[in-house]
Motif scaffolding. Structure first.
Motif, mmCIF file in Angstrom:
data_model
loop_
_atom_site.group_PDB
_atom_site.id
_atom_site.type_symbol
_atom_site.label_atom_id
_atom_site.label_comp_id
_atom_site.label_asym_id
_atom_site.label_seq_id
_atom_site.Cartn_x
_atom_site.Cartn_y
_atom_site.Cartn_z
ATOM 1 N N SER A 144 22.414 -43.061 27.799
ATOM 2 C CA SER A 144 21.437 -43.129 27.023
ATOM 3 C C SER A 144 20.327 -43.629 28.201
ATOM 4 C CB SER A 144 21.266 -44.590 26.306
ATOM 5 O OG SER A 144 22.024 -45.627 26.999
ATOM 6 N N ASN A 148 16.528 -41.848 28.780
ATOM 7 C CA ASN A 148 15.369 -42.727 28.924
ATOM 8 C C ASN A 148 14.635 -42.330 30.288
ATOM 9 O OD1 ASN A 148 13.804 -45.127 28.011
ATOM 10 N ND2 ASN A 148 14.199 -45.709 30.023
ATOM 11 N N TRP A 174 20.408 -42.190 19.500
ATOM 12 C CA TRP A 174 19.273 -41.691 18.464
ATOM 13 C C TRP A 174 17.758 -42.434 18.842
ATOM 14 C CZ3 TRP A 174 20.092 -37.663 15.411
ATOM 15 C CH2 TRP A 174 21.324 -37.034 15.218
ATOM 16 N N ASN A 175 17.775 -43.348 18.740
ATOM 17 C CA ASN A 175 16.331 -44.202 18.806
ATOM 18 C C ASN A 175 15.929 -43.923 20.250
ATOM 19 O OD1 ASN A 175 16.431 -45.577 16.321
ATOM 20 N ND2 ASN A 175 17.678 -47.154 16.994
ATOM 21 N N ILE A 178 14.104 -40.507 19.741
ATOM 22 C CA ILE A 178 12.767 -40.676 18.826
ATOM 23 C C ILE A 178 11.746 -40.891 19.748
ATOM 24 C CG2 ILE A 178 11.977 -41.898 17.075
ATOM 25 C CD1 ILE A 178 14.676 -41.645 15.620
ATOM 26 N N MET A 179 12.107 -42.341 20.430
ATOM 27 C CA MET A 179 11.087 -42.998 21.139
ATOM 28 C C MET A 179 10.733 -42.060 22.494
ATOM 29 S SD MET A 179 12.788 -46.794 21.262
ATOM 30 C CE MET A 179 11.455 -47.551 22.195
ATOM 31 N N ALA A 190 9.769 -35.999 17.134
ATOM 32 C CA ALA A 190 10.179 -37.331 16.966
ATOM 33 C C ALA A 190 10.580 -37.596 15.284
ATOM 34 C CB ALA A 190 9.027 -38.199 17.282
ATOM 35 N N PHE A 194 14.080 -38.111 13.343
ATOM 36 C CA PHE A 194 14.191 -39.297 12.743
ATOM 37 C C PHE A 194 14.687 -38.628 11.396
ATOM 38 C CE2 PHE A 194 11.852 -40.610 8.940
ATOM 39 C CZ PHE A 194 12.282 -42.164 8.664
ATOM 40 N N PRO A 205 17.448 -45.831 12.145
ATOM 41 C CA PRO A 205 16.492 -46.187 13.148
ATOM 42 C C PRO A 205 16.351 -47.588 13.197
ATOM 43 C CG PRO A 205 15.671 -44.443 11.713
ATOM 44 C CD PRO A 205 17.049 -44.976 11.129
ATOM 45 N N ALA A 209 12.229 -47.844 17.471
ATOM 46 C CA ALA A 209 12.110 -46.295 17.063
ATOM 47 C C ALA A 209 11.056 -46.262 15.918
ATOM 48 C CB ALA A 209 13.340 -45.686 16.636
ATOM 49 N N ALA A 212 7.705 -46.622 17.329
ATOM 50 C CA ALA A 212 7.495 -45.530 18.192
ATOM 51 C C ALA A 212 6.901 -44.353 17.569
ATOM 52 C CB ALA A 212 8.607 -45.251 19.240
#
Length: 604
Positions: A144, A148, A174-175, A178-179, A190, A194, A205, A209, A212
Motif C-alpha cells: 500500500s 501511494n 482500496w482507499n 481511490i485517493m 476514482a 468506489f 470506503p 477516501a 478524496a
C-alpha cells in the motif's frame, strides 16, 4: 554526580525521564570512557525521537558501531515525517552501503514515504525492485506504501499495477487506490474503484477516501458523480455526515453553482465549524451573491463561530466582485479590530480596491504589507493593468524582479494585459520572449490571447493571424475573440470572417459574436451580409445577452439590466436618463453610428 558503574549507568539510561537527563547521562558515559552510544540511541528511538532531537540522534548514529536495524528504522521513519525527508533517503543509502544491511518490512514503507515527499521517482522504483528481490512484495502495508508512492508521484499506471497484482486487498488498499486517482484529478476512475468496492461489499470506503472522491468531483466540476457520492454518504456510511464531509459537500455544490443544494446540506448539519461556514460564504462570493455572503457572515458571528482569515478573504472577494467598496471597508475594519491579518487578507484587500477603481488605496495596502507572496504582486500588477496604468505596472514589475520574487505565468499575463491596453507593442513582445527564453515559462492559451489582443489593437492583424497559426496549442474562443474584435475595430472583413468561423465552431451559441459580425458588415456598408447574419440569428433563436451594471449606494449594491424596470425607483431613474439624453443630443447633435443598435437585433 558521583562515580557510576557500568550497570548503574545502563539502568539510568533505561529509566531516564527526559532528553536533557539522557544527554547528561551520555556525557557521563563519555567521561567514563564507556561506549554506550547504541544504548543511548535505542532509548532516544524508544522515547525521545521527535524533531528537536533528530540532529542529536544523527550525530550519535555517525559514531556508533553497527547500529541495529531497529535504530535505522526509527531514524528513517522520523526523517520521512519531518520537513527534511531527503535525510531519510540518505540514512537508507548509508544503511545499505556502510552496514551492508538489507532492511526489513518496517524499513521500506518509510523509505517510500520519503521518496513520495521528494517526488524521487527513480529512487522509489529502485526500492520497489529491492522489495521484490527480497520477497517482501506480499506484505500488505508495504504494497500500500508502494501504491501511494506511485500515486503521489503521478505514476498512476504503476500504482494501478501494484493494486491489480495484490490479491489480499483490505480497506486501506482500496482507499489508497481511490485517493490515488482522486489526487491525480481522475474523478471518473476514482468513482469506478468506489463502485467496485461497494459492489464487493467486504470492505467499505473510509472517510479519507470519500473526502478524496468529493475533492476530485469538486476540481473536475463533476456534479453528477458528486451527487452519487452524497447519496452513498447519506444512506450507507457508518461514520455519517461529519463536519469534514459536510464542508466538502457544501464546497462541491457551491463551486458547481448549486447554491440551493449547498445551503440545504449546510442547514442539515447539526454541527458547523468555521470551515463549513467559510465554504458557503466562499460559494456565495464565487457566484456573485455578495449580499448573501455578508448576511451569512453576520449569522456566523451571531452564532459565536469565530471567523478566520479564510472567512475574511471570502468576504473581500464577494465585495470585489460586486464593487461594494463600503462593505469591503467595513470587513477590513472588522479584520483589523479582531487581529485577523496576514498576507492572504492583504492580497484580497488589494484586489478589492483595484477592482473598485481605487488603485491608490490598493497600492497603499500593498506598500504596507511586510510579507508579499507572488499572488500579492500579481494582484497589484493586474490592478494597474485593468485601471489603464501600464507605466506603473512596468515599474512595479521591475521592482518585483529586484525584490527577488520570481514571476509566474499569471505575472506575465498581467504585464501583457497592461501592454495591450496601453498599445505598447514592442514592450509586450519583449516580455513574451523573456517569459519563454529567460523564465522558461511555457505560454498558455491566455498568454497567446493577450498577444493577439496586443497586436490586434495596434492594427497588426496579419501579424496576429500569423501568431495564431504558429501556436503550439489549440486556440480557444478567447484567442479568436480577441482577433475578431480587432477586425471589427479596424474593418478587416476577410480576417474577421476567418476568426468568426472558428468562434462559431467552438461556441455555437455565442450570440454576441453574431452581433459584432453584423456590426462589422454594417460599418463596411455590406448590408446584404448584415441581413444574412440577422436571419441566421433569427433562425437559430440567438439573442445578445443583456448587459448588467452594478452600483453601490451606502451599503447596498443595486443591479440593473438593459430595459430593467424592476427597481423600486425605476420611474425616477428613467426620467433622469431621458433628461440626460436630451441634453446630450442638444450638445452634440443627433449622430447615427455605422453599426446596428443592440435593441434592433434583439427585437428581430
Amino acid at each position: 554526580m558521583k562515580t557510576q558503574g557500568p550497570k548503574s549507568l545502563l539502568a539510568l539510561i533505561e529509566t531516564c525521564a527526559s532528553l536533557n537527563q539522557l544527554k547528561q547521562i551520555h556525557a557521563k558515559t563519555i567521561i567514563s570512557g564507556l561506549s554506550y552510544n547504541h544504548f543511548i540511541l535505542t532509548q532516544i528511538a524508544n522515547s525521545f525521537l521527535f524533531p528537536q532531537s533528530l540532529n542529536y540522534a544523527t550525530r550519535i548514529l555517525v559514531r556508533t558501531q553497527e547500529p541495529s536495524i531497529f535504530i535505522y528504522n526509527s531514524m528513517i521513519k522520523a526523517y520521512s515525517q519531518s520537513e527534511t525527508p531527503f535525510v531519510a533517503l540518505s540514512m537508507y543509502n548509508n544503511m545499505r552501503v556502510r552496514e551492508n544491511a538489507v532492511g526489513d518490512q518496517f524499513t521500506y514503507p518509510f523509505v517510500l514515504k520519503a521518496c513520495a515527499s521528494e517526488l524521487a521517482v527513480e529512487k522509489g522504483r529502485e526500492v520497489h525492485g529491492v522489495v521484490v528481490r527480497i520477497g517482501f512484495d506480499s506484505d500488505r502495508f508495504l504494497c500500500s506504501s508502494l501504491l501511494n508512492f506511485y500515486a503521489v508521484c503521478g505514476k498512476i499506471e504503476s500504482a494501478r499495477r501494484v493494486f491489480d497484482e495484490f490479491k489480499a486487498k483490505d480497506v486501506v488498499f482500496w482507499n489508497a487506490m481511490i485517493m490515488g486517482y482522486a489526487r491525480n484529478g481522475m474523478a471518473l476512475e476514482a468513482c469506478e474503484v468506489f463502485r467496485e468496492i461497494v459492489k464487493v461489499g467486504e470492505v467499505a470506503p473510509n472517510e479519507g477516501a470519500v473526502l478524496a472522491l468529493i475533492s476530485a468531483c469538486t476540481v473536475s466540476k463533476n456534479l453528477k458523480l458528486g451527487r452519487e457520492i452524497h447519496g452513498y454518504v447519506r444512506k450507507e456510511v457508518t461514520f455519517g455526515l461529519s463536519v469534514k464531509l459536510g464542508a466538502a459537500m457544501v464546497d462541491l455544490y457551491a463551486k458547481c453553482g448549486c447554491l440551493d443544494y449547498a445551503k440545504r446540506v449546510f442547514e442539515g448539519m447539526p454541527e458547523k465549524n468555521s470551515v463549513v461556514w467559510n465554504s458557503l460564504i466562499s460559494g456565495y462570493s464565487l457566484n456573485g451573491f455578495s449580499r448573501e455572503a455578508i448576511g451569512l457572515f453576520r449569522d456566523m458571528c451571531f452564532w459565536d463561530v469565530k471567523p478566520d482569515r479564510y472567512t475574511i478573504s471570502g468576504l473581500l472577494s464577494a465585495c470585489a466582485q460586486t464593487g461594494a467598496i463600503n462593505l469591503g471597508n467595513w470587513v477590513r475594519k472588522f479584520a483589523e479590530k479582531n487581529g485577523l491579518w496576514d498576507e492572504f487578507i492583504g492580497t484580497s484587500l488589494v484586489d478589492l480596491y483595484a477592482k473598485c477603481g481605487s488603485i491608490e488605496a490598493a497600492r497603499e495596502v500593498f506598500d504596507q504589507m511586510d510579507k508579499k507572496t507572488v499572488a500579492t504582486w500579481n494582484t497589484i500588477l493586474s490592478g494597474y493593468a485593468s485601471n489603464g496604468q501600464a507605466g506603473s505596472a512596468i515599474e512595479l514589475f521591475d521592482e518585483m524582479r529586484k525584490s527577488g520574487a520570481i514571476p509566474d505565468s499569471i505575472t506575465f499575463l498581467s504585464i501583457l494585459h497592461a501592454c495591450a491596453h496601453a498599445g505598447l507593442v514592442e514592450k509586450g513582445k519583449q516580455y513574451f520572449d523573456s517569459m519563454v527564453k529567460n523564465d522558461k515559462i511555457t505560454p498558455k492559451v491566455e498568454h497567446y490571447g493577450c498577444m493577439v489582443d496586443l497586436l490586434g489593437r495596434a492594427g497588426l492583424l496579419k501579424e496576429a493571424r500569423e501568431l495564431i497559426e504558429r501556436m503550439d496549442i489549440e486556440p480557444n474562443v478567447i484567442v479568436w475573440g480577441s482577433l475578431f474584435n480587432a477586425c471589427s475595430i479596424h474593418g478587416d472583413i476577410e480576417v474577421g470572417e476567418w476568426a468568426a468561423d472558428h468562434i462559431f465552431n467552438l461556441e455555437a451559441m455565442d450570440g454576441g459574436s453574431y452581433v459584432l459580425l453584423a456590426n462589422m458588415y454594417a460599418a463596411a456598408g455590406r448590408f446584404d451580409r448584415v441581413k444574412a447574419v440577422r436571419q441566421a440569428m433569427v433562425d437559430a433563436s440567438f439573442c445578445k445577452l443583456p448587459g448588467c451594471s452594478m452600483i453601490e449606494i451606502g451599503d447596498v449594491v443595486h443591479e440593473f439590466l438593459v430595459a430593467d424596470k424592476t427597481h423600486p425607483k425605476s420611474e425616477e431613474i428613467y426620467s433622469v436618463l431621458d433628461e440626460l439624453s436630451d441634453k446630450l443630443k442638444t450638445a452634440t447633435g443627433s449622430m447615427r453610428l455605422p453599426a446596428l443598435a443592440g435593441e434592433h437585433l434583439e427585437s428581430s
